[in-house]
Motif scaffolding. Structure first.
Motif, PDB file in Angstrom:
ATOM      1  N   GLU A 117       0.663  -1.476   0.065  1.00  0.00           N
ATOM      2  CA  GLU A 117       0.276   0.285  -0.211  1.00  0.00           C
ATOM      3  C   GLU A 117       0.847   0.965   0.100  1.00  0.00           C
ATOM      4  O   GLU A 117       0.013   2.026  -0.363  1.00  0.00           O
ATOM      5  N   ARG A 118       2.381   1.588   0.449  1.00  0.00           N
ATOM      6  CA  ARG A 118       3.047   2.478   0.098  1.00  0.00           C
ATOM      7  C   ARG A 118       3.170   2.523  -0.710  1.00  0.00           C
ATOM      8  O   ARG A 118       3.765   3.941  -0.749  1.00  0.00           O
ATOM      9  N   VAL A 119       3.674   1.600  -1.466  1.00  0.00           N
ATOM     10  CA  VAL A 119       4.727   1.876  -2.377  1.00  0.00           C
ATOM     11  C   VAL A 119       3.473   2.729  -3.135  1.00  0.00           C
ATOM     12  O   VAL A 119       3.717   3.243  -4.661  1.00  0.00           O
ATOM     13  N   ARG A 120       2.074   1.751  -3.488  1.00  0.00           N
ATOM     14  CA  ARG A 120       0.705   2.501  -4.077  1.00  0.00           C
ATOM     15  C   ARG A 120       0.336   3.870  -3.940  1.00  0.00           C
ATOM     16  O   ARG A 120       0.266   4.378  -4.731  1.00  0.00           O
ATOM     17  N   GLY A 121       0.929   4.288  -3.012  1.00  0.00           N
ATOM     18  CA  GLY A 121       0.571   6.088  -2.087  1.00  0.00           C
ATOM     19  C   GLY A 121       1.636   7.004  -2.935  1.00  0.00           C
ATOM     20  O   GLY A 121       1.817   7.461  -3.549  1.00  0.00           O
ATOM     21  N   VAL A 122       3.006   6.388  -3.263  1.00  0.00           N
ATOM     22  CA  VAL A 122       4.211   7.018  -4.038  1.00  0.00           C
ATOM     23  C   VAL A 122       3.620   6.931  -5.413  1.00  0.00           C
ATOM     24  O   VAL A 122       3.616   8.196  -5.487  1.00  0.00           O
ATOM     25  N   ILE A 123       3.112   6.049  -5.743  1.00  0.00           N
ATOM     26  CA  ILE A 123       3.422   5.697  -7.061  1.00  0.00           C
ATOM     27  C   ILE A 123       1.734   6.703  -7.374  1.00  0.00           C
ATOM     28  O   ILE A 123       1.887   8.043  -8.326  1.00  0.00           O
ATOM     29  N   ASP A 124       0.762   6.681  -7.018  1.00  0.00           N
ATOM     30  CA  ASP A 124      -0.493   7.992  -6.058  1.00  0.00           C
ATOM     31  C   ASP A 124       0.169   9.315  -6.811  1.00  0.00           C
ATOM     32  O   ASP A 124      -0.224  10.066  -7.613  1.00  0.00           O
ATOM     33  N   ALA A 125       1.029   9.876  -5.610  1.00  0.00           N
ATOM     34  CA  ALA A 125       1.573  10.444  -5.514  1.00  0.00           C
ATOM     35  C   ALA A 125       2.045  11.173  -6.819  1.00  0.00           C
ATOM     36  O   ALA A 125       2.332  12.498  -7.147  1.00  0.00           O
ATOM     37  N   GLU A 143      10.096   7.463  -0.999  1.00  0.00           N
ATOM     38  CA  GLU A 143      11.088   7.182  -0.333  1.00  0.00           C
ATOM     39  C   GLU A 143       9.982   6.702   0.950  1.00  0.00           C
ATOM     40  O   GLU A 143       9.500   7.459   1.174  1.00  0.00           O
ATOM     41  N   ILE A 144      10.347   5.399   1.190  1.00  0.00           N
ATOM     42  CA  ILE A 144       9.564   5.193   2.219  1.00  0.00           C
ATOM     43  C   ILE A 144      10.570   4.364   3.355  1.00  0.00           C
ATOM     44  O   ILE A 144      11.355   3.587   2.999  1.00  0.00           O
ATOM     45  N   ASP A 145      10.939   4.829   4.651  1.00  0.00           N
ATOM     46  CA  ASP A 145      11.561   4.168   5.442  1.00  0.00           C
ATOM     47  C   ASP A 145      13.342   4.027   4.914  1.00  0.00           C
ATOM     48  O   ASP A 145      13.592   3.421   5.209  1.00  0.00           O
ATOM     49  N   GLY A 146      13.328   5.326   4.298  1.00  0.00           N
ATOM     50  CA  GLY A 146      14.788   5.334   4.244  1.00  0.00           C
ATOM     51  C   GLY A 146      14.860   4.547   2.750  1.00  0.00           C
ATOM     52  O   GLY A 146      15.932   4.825   2.535  1.00  0.00           O
ATOM     53  N   LEU A 147      14.184   3.989   2.313  1.00  0.00           N
ATOM     54  CA  LEU A 147      14.609   3.435   1.031  1.00  0.00           C
ATOM     55  C   LEU A 147      13.598   3.388   0.036  1.00  0.00           C
ATOM     56  O   LEU A 147      12.539   4.126  -0.292  1.00  0.00           O
ATOM     57  N   ASP A 206      -5.299   4.212 -27.117  1.00  0.00           N
ATOM     58  CA  ASP A 206      -6.045   5.438 -26.478  1.00  0.00           C
ATOM     59  C   ASP A 206      -4.661   6.054 -25.469  1.00  0.00           C
ATOM     60  O   ASP A 206      -5.303   6.995 -25.132  1.00  0.00           O
ATOM     61  N   VAL A 207      -3.588   5.677 -25.329  1.00  0.00           N
ATOM     62  CA  VAL A 207      -2.691   6.575 -24.432  1.00  0.00           C
ATOM     63  C   VAL A 207      -1.613   6.628 -25.001  1.00  0.00           C
ATOM     64  O   VAL A 207      -0.893   5.433 -25.915  1.00  0.00           O
ATOM     65  N   ASP A 208      -0.991   7.565 -24.744  1.00  0.00           N
ATOM     66  CA  ASP A 208       1.035   7.557 -25.288  1.00  0.00           C
ATOM     67  C   ASP A 208       1.276   6.666 -24.778  1.00  0.00           C
ATOM     68  O   ASP A 208       3.184   6.463 -24.831  1.00  0.00           O
ATOM     69  N   VAL A 209       1.990   6.259 -23.314  1.00  0.00           N
ATOM     70  CA  VAL A 209       2.422   5.398 -22.503  1.00  0.00           C
ATOM     71  C   VAL A 209       1.454   5.151 -21.326  1.00  0.00           C
ATOM     72  O   VAL A 209       0.309   5.904 -20.702  1.00  0.00           O
ATOM     73  N   LEU A 210       1.630   3.939 -20.350  1.00  0.00           N
ATOM     74  CA  LEU A 210       1.464   3.221 -19.663  1.00  0.00           C
ATOM     75  C   LEU A 210       1.927   3.915 -18.548  1.00  0.00           C
ATOM     76  O   LEU A 210       3.524   3.550 -18.567  1.00  0.00           O
ATOM     77  N   LEU A 211       2.172   3.913 -17.157  1.00  0.00           N
ATOM     78  CA  LEU A 211       2.657   4.093 -15.643  1.00  0.00           C
ATOM     79  C   LEU A 211       1.743   3.166 -14.851  1.00  0.00           C
ATOM     80  O   LEU A 211       0.947   2.474 -14.734  1.00  0.00           O
ATOM     81  N   ALA A 212       3.180   2.768 -14.534  1.00  0.00           N
ATOM     82  CA  ALA A 212       3.326   1.137 -13.170  1.00  0.00           C
ATOM     83  C   ALA A 212       3.710   1.609 -11.699  1.00  0.00           C
ATOM     84  O   ALA A 212       4.789   1.432 -12.150  1.00  0.00           O
ATOM     85  N   PRO A 213       3.717   0.834 -11.012  1.00  0.00           N
ATOM     86  CA  PRO A 213       4.878   0.740  -9.962  1.00  0.00           C
ATOM     87  C   PRO A 213       5.780  -0.260 -10.773  1.00  0.00           C
ATOM     88  O   PRO A 213       5.454  -0.708 -11.463  1.00  0.00           O
TER      89      PRO A 213
END
Lengths: 484, 95
Positions: free
Chosen positions: A272-280, A442-446, A393-400
């Motif tokens: 979930e924390r990775v997802r939060g970074v991607i959403d931001a 970054e999450i917990d310094g990673l 339909d799109v130019d680029v795809l974005l994901a973790p």
């Protein structure tokens, strides 16, 4: 000095603010002082590097300009380098001093790059943690109890710790992007066929692709300009005119259509924390004018299983050449020819390589070809077709880039759980599409990596989107405290 | 699908990998997991789909049938484990 980028150094070299010899010595000193904590290099070529630096300084003195003139780089130890050990991270090739250089190495040398050495890697590029190397694991500069990712883990850790401004990697199922994400750097896997595979030790020939790893998208574009191009010595090299991969860096993102593959966000394994970074990160791109919509890649869940048929099959065929006869490791006192083959291979290869050779041998053996290999090749096409439809339909795809943060050394003991760390990267290899990872938080310094996947031959656009993101954020500029 | 120790040894032989019973036992679990994992492909909708061998569906390029490589036999043999008189040495295969 750890803050300066590869592109920044090229400009300083051109302006004669520093000589290539001074710069090379600075980085050689950093490697000597700091690499014992990381084990990111298998071989350091200090004398050759200083000789190359002097040659670059002579070219600079004549006012020559070249994309990498005088700048230090490292080569993943999968690229053959004439006169220098090319081990591929394996005991099998520990004694192998290559009699020729890979096209990538020749091109980078011609562009004026100074090679500091050869970086550590998973054995024969088979691994996602760099723990399968004959030369011992590489450690993550952000936390040395954690893995740097793999297989290009040495290159990623070295660039992450700023022991070198840029390094090459290879990506068969995520081996540039996953370690780039884990070490907080930018890495690009080009379209299949862009970068010559000549002299790049083969793992899975229909998937392998070399590419750049550096701090920024601009650095990667500059490196790719030197690396890419048609090569008649690689039968799968694509015949296209030379292109400037830095051409779209300054293009704004207004109207850019970004697709979010729902399958890459809904998986249960996504932290979930990775997802939060991607959403931001998505919000940052929207703020610069990009439009975001969801797209479907309905067969993407079949990517990892298809890959673990196709890649081992090709690996078992490619690695048949290592037989203890012409080069590389040979067992002591073979009783007969079969003993020479089986013991040289049994002693020369590590467990993960043997495992994949056996999977590949099995799926290609009489009676099983249709049930495994042919089926996987068909699945490969439906996965590629999913992407084709999405790019209408799109130019680029974005994901973790990865579902989770860098994990601890030894944490993934069973093979399948290790394989699943490439769950978001493998599909682009199966389809042959360009894809990259860039630091997005970054999450917990990673560090956390953001993945961009482009349509065929759309590397310049990918790098442009990444560069625009890097104008707005500073994740790419962060260096682990122990290496600052 | 699950593989036992004797099946692992058979595959190892086909792969030309020396392997004793203990090693084969160690590999059996991981290989069984991998074969079970790839069985997910059985559910794929691939009726009538052409297998994909090359991402760009490119065809093999041909070149003129001309000599392009120089003779580098000595260089290549210099890195061989055992050579004599320009030949690679292996254990005797004909009695």
């Amino acid at each position: 000095m750890a803050q300066e980028t590869l592109s920044g150094w090229v400009r300083k070299l051109q302006a004669r603010e520093i000589s290539s010899r001074e710069l090379t010595q600075l980085y050689l000193d950093r490697i000597e002082r700091l690499d014992p904590q990381l084990n990111s290099f298998i071989t350091v070529t200090a004398d050759q590097a200083l000789a190359q630096a002097d040659a670059a300084d002579a070219r600079l003195a004549k006012g020559e300009e070249s994309p990498l003139l005088g700048v230090p780089v490292a080569q993943k130890d999968i690229f053959c380098t004439e006169g220098v050990r090319t081990s591929c991270g394996s005991r099998m090739l520990d004694p192998f001093v290559s009699p020729y250089s890979a096209t990538v190495v020749e091109r980078m040398n011609a562009a004026g790059a100074v090679m500091l050495g050869k970086t550590n890697m998973d054995e024969f590029a088979m691994g996602s943690s760099n723990e399968t190397s004959f030369y011992g694991p590489v450690r993550n500069p952000w936390d040395t109890e954690r893995v740097p990712g793999g297989s290009s883990g040495g290159s990623a850790a070295a660039v992450g710790a700023r022991l070198v401004p840029g390094a090459t990697g290879t990506d068969t199922g995520g081996s540039i992007r996953q370690p780039a994400a884990f070490c907080g750097i930018t890495g690009l896997k080009p379209t299949y066929g862009r970068v010559s595979r000549y002299g790049m030790i083969a793992f899975a020939s229909s998937l392998d692709q070399g590419g750049p790893m550096a701090a920024t998208a601009e650095d990667c574009g500059r490196m790719l300009n030197a690396m890419a191009g048609f090569d008649e010595r690689d039968s799968t090299s694509v015949e296209r005119p030379a292109e400037d991969f830095t051409a779209a860096l300054d293009q704004d993102l207004k109207g850019l259509r970004i697709g979010l593959p729902t399958e890459f966000f809904g998986e249960a394994g996504l932290d979930e924390r990775v997802r939060g970074v991607i959403d931001a990160a998505i919000e940052v791109l929207k703020g610069r004018g990009a439009e975001v919509r969801e797209v479907g890649l309905p067969n993407s869940h079949l990517s990892v299983p298809a890959y673990y048929v196709v890649a081992p099959a090709e690996c078992s065929s490619n690695l048949a050449r290592f037989d203890g006869v012409r080069y590389g490791y040979r067992c002591e006192n073979p009783e007969d020819l079969m003993d020479l083959y089986t013991r040289s291979r049994g002693e020369g290869f590590g467990d993960e390589v043997k495992r994949r050779i056996m999977v590949g041998t099995y799926v290609l053996s009489a009676g099983y070809y249709d049930a495994y290999y042919l089926k996987a090749q068909k699945v490969r096409r439906i996965i590629a077709d999913d992407f084709r439809r999405a790019f209408e339909d799109v130019d680029v795809l974005l994901a973790p880039t990865t579902p989770e943060l860098p994990f601890a050394l030894g944490a993934k003991a069973d093979p399948v759980s290790m394989y699943l760390s490439d769950i978001y990267t493998i599909a682009a290899n199966l389809a042959g599409l360009p894809a990259m990872s860039l630091p997005a938080g970054e999450i917990d310094g990673l560090p956390v990596g953001l993945q961009l996947i482009g349509n065929y031959f759309d590397e310049a656009r990918l790098l442009g989107v990444a560069h625009q993101y890097q104008q707005e954020t500073d994740w790419h500029a962060r260096v682990p405290a122990a290496f600052a | 699908m699950s593989v036992d120790t004797s099946e692992v040894r058979r595959i190892a032989h086909l792969s030309r990998l020396a392997m004793n019973d203990d090693q084969a036992r160690d590999f059996a679990g991981g290989l069984s997991d991998i074969f079970a994992f790839v069985e997910q492909l059985d559910g794929a909708a691939i009726e009538g789909v052409e297998p994909m061998a090359h991402p760009l569906d490119a065809e093999q390029r041909l070149r003129p049938d001309a000599v392009t490589e120089p003779d580098r036999r000595e260089t290549y043999q210099a890195i061989a484990p055992a050579v004599e008189g320009g030949l690679y040495l292996v254990p005797r295969v004909i009695e």
